[in-house]
Design an enzyme around this catalytic site. Structure first.
Site, mmCIF file in Angstrom:
data_model
loop_
_atom_site.group_PDB
_atom_site.id
_atom_site.type_symbol
_atom_site.label_atom_id
_atom_site.label_comp_id
_atom_site.label_asym_id
_atom_site.label_seq_id
_atom_site.Cartn_x
_atom_site.Cartn_y
_atom_site.Cartn_z
ATOM 1 N N TYR A 35 6.544 88.603 55.095
ATOM 2 C CA TYR A 35 6.530 87.146 55.306
ATOM 3 C C TYR A 35 7.253 86.805 56.611
ATOM 4 O O TYR A 35 6.723 86.088 57.475
ATOM 5 C CB TYR A 35 7.206 86.434 54.117
ATOM 6 C CG TYR A 35 7.585 85.006 54.429
ATOM 7 C CD1 TYR A 35 6.622 83.998 54.410
ATOM 8 C CD2 TYR A 35 8.900 84.668 54.766
ATOM 9 C CE1 TYR A 35 6.969 82.692 54.721
ATOM 10 C CE2 TYR A 35 9.246 83.369 55.076
ATOM 11 C CZ TYR A 35 8.286 82.381 55.053
ATOM 12 O OH TYR A 35 8.623 81.098 55.378
ATOM 13 N N LYS A 71 5.962 85.197 60.479
ATOM 14 C CA LYS A 71 6.521 84.068 61.237
ATOM 15 C C LYS A 71 6.759 84.484 62.691
ATOM 16 O O LYS A 71 6.426 83.759 63.622
ATOM 17 C CB LYS A 71 7.832 83.579 60.598
ATOM 18 C CG LYS A 71 7.648 82.881 59.255
ATOM 19 C CD LYS A 71 6.868 81.576 59.401
ATOM 20 C CE LYS A 71 6.616 80.885 58.084
ATOM 21 N NZ LYS A 71 5.574 79.849 58.137
ATOM 22 N N SER A 98 10.407 79.570 61.050
ATOM 23 C CA SER A 98 11.495 79.623 60.073
ATOM 24 C C SER A 98 12.728 80.281 60.673
ATOM 25 O O SER A 98 12.622 81.177 61.521
ATOM 26 C CB SER A 98 11.007 80.438 58.874
ATOM 27 O OG SER A 98 12.089 80.826 58.073
#
Ligand code: UDP
Length: 339
Positions: free
Chosen positions: A150, A154, A125
């Protein structure tokens, strides 16, 4: 003989569109999903679009024995890993849930890939760039310290993949998505957020459909032309095509390095207000919205320099933001008709 690609999280928003793209490109696809954040709508939609049933395995990628069994059952040439939790706010409140699931499942995928010599595509991302000092961002732009668990998962998963590629002789690609939006032109698959949507476009379409009273635009005092944040909204079908290009590059041994990273975006910044206005115009409706305070953690502006993907993957975004917003609205109406 055609090659087999495993899509973990293949019943979700991005996974279902990628599955369609892969199958249409001639790959055999195995879908695996624990259905923790979706129902069967997208899987059924995928089969309807393709006119055939695809193999589907309901399983949890945190279950190492189940992952091993899956890799033993199918001769998997490449795996695309989507199976992960994705709500930024929830990850701040429940970091262990995110670390256990998002890291644990990927470690199992890497372990099985090592054992079977399977190549791995990881869904990363643009969040890894944080608030960039310079826009647009290239793959060389520095990663910033993650502002949420989160985002941290990644970054960590990218590093896991890089290290495993180095050590075990498999190939790996990380695709850094910007803001995926829209739905398949058939309106048979799309985004199905549970509860109140966190992301802008599902919130817009649900407001237009009367499911939400009013869209809050988070902040109009950012240092941008109209005061709202700038993002790079990438059409979901375009995004799916990038995966097909990347898988083919891995499987046909066309990579320059065994581990590669690509930005997947349009290269065009669009403000929140511009997006809202484009949605109203292309769909011929008025949206109820108001200006609200800034949302914690939002960066002011980020968009991609997608040059590398064009040069090396032969991929480029093709759909206009208007067409994409029309597809998002068609999908919302399709869903509303079913409920
Ligand atoms: N946004 C907004 N209202 C919403 C949801 C999002 O104004 O209900 C804004 C958000 O502040 C950001 C942009 O829309 O500037 C995109 O947010 P989204 O959550 O879709 O993706 P992000 O860029 O945060 O990953």
């Amino acid at each position: 003989m055609s090659k087999t690609v495993l899509v973990s999280g293949g019943a979700g928003f991005i996974g279902s569109h990628v599955t369609v793209g892969l199958s249409q490109a001639g790959y055999d696809v195995v879908i695996a999903d624990n259905m923790s954040n979706c129902d069967e709508t997208n899987y059924k939609g995928v089969c309807a679009i393709l006119g055939k049933q695809l193999p589907f395995v309901k399983m949890d990628f945190c279950d190492a024995a189940a992952v091993d069994a899956l890799f033993n059952k199918y001769r998997i040439d490449a795996v695309i890993h989507f199976a992960a939790y994705k709500a930024v706010g929830e990850s701040v409140a429940e970091p262990l849930k995110y670390y256990k699931n998002n890291l644990g499942s990927f470690l199992n995928v890497l372990e099985a890939s090592r054992a079977h010599g399977t190549h791995v595509l990881f869904s990363s991302s643009a969040t890894v760039y944080g608030e960039p000092e310079k826009t647009p961002v290239t793959e060389e732009s520095p990663r910033q310290e993650a502002t949420s668990p989160y985002g941290n998962t990644k970054q960590m998963c990218e590093d896991f993949l890089r290290d495993c590629v180095r050590a075990y002789g498999i190939h790996g690609i990380a695709l850094r998505y910007f803001n995926p939006i829209g739905a398949h032109p058939s309106a048979l698959i799309g985004e199905l957020p549970r509860g109140v949507p966190n992301n802008l476009v599902p919130y817009i379409t649900q407001t237009a459909a009367g499911k939400r009273e009013c869209l809050s635009i988070f902040g109009n005092d950012y240092p941008t032309e109209d005061g709202t944040c700038l993002r790079d909204y990438i059409d979901i079908v375009d995004l799916a095509k990038a995966h097909v290009c990347a898988v083919t590059r891995m499987l046909e041994d066309k990579m320059d390095e065994p581990y590669e990273i690509f930005n997947i975006g349009t290269g065009r910044p669009v403000s929140v207000l511009e997006l809202v206005k484009a949605f109203e115009k292309v769909n011929g409706l008025k949206l109820n919205y108001k200006i609200a305070p800034r949302r914690a953690g939002d960066v002011t502006a980020i968009w991609a320099d997608p040059t590398l993907a064009e040069k090396k993957l032969g991929w480029k975004a093709t759909r206009s933001v208007e067409d994409t917003l029309a597809s998002a609205w068609a999908w919302e109406k399709h869903i509303a008709g079913k409920n």
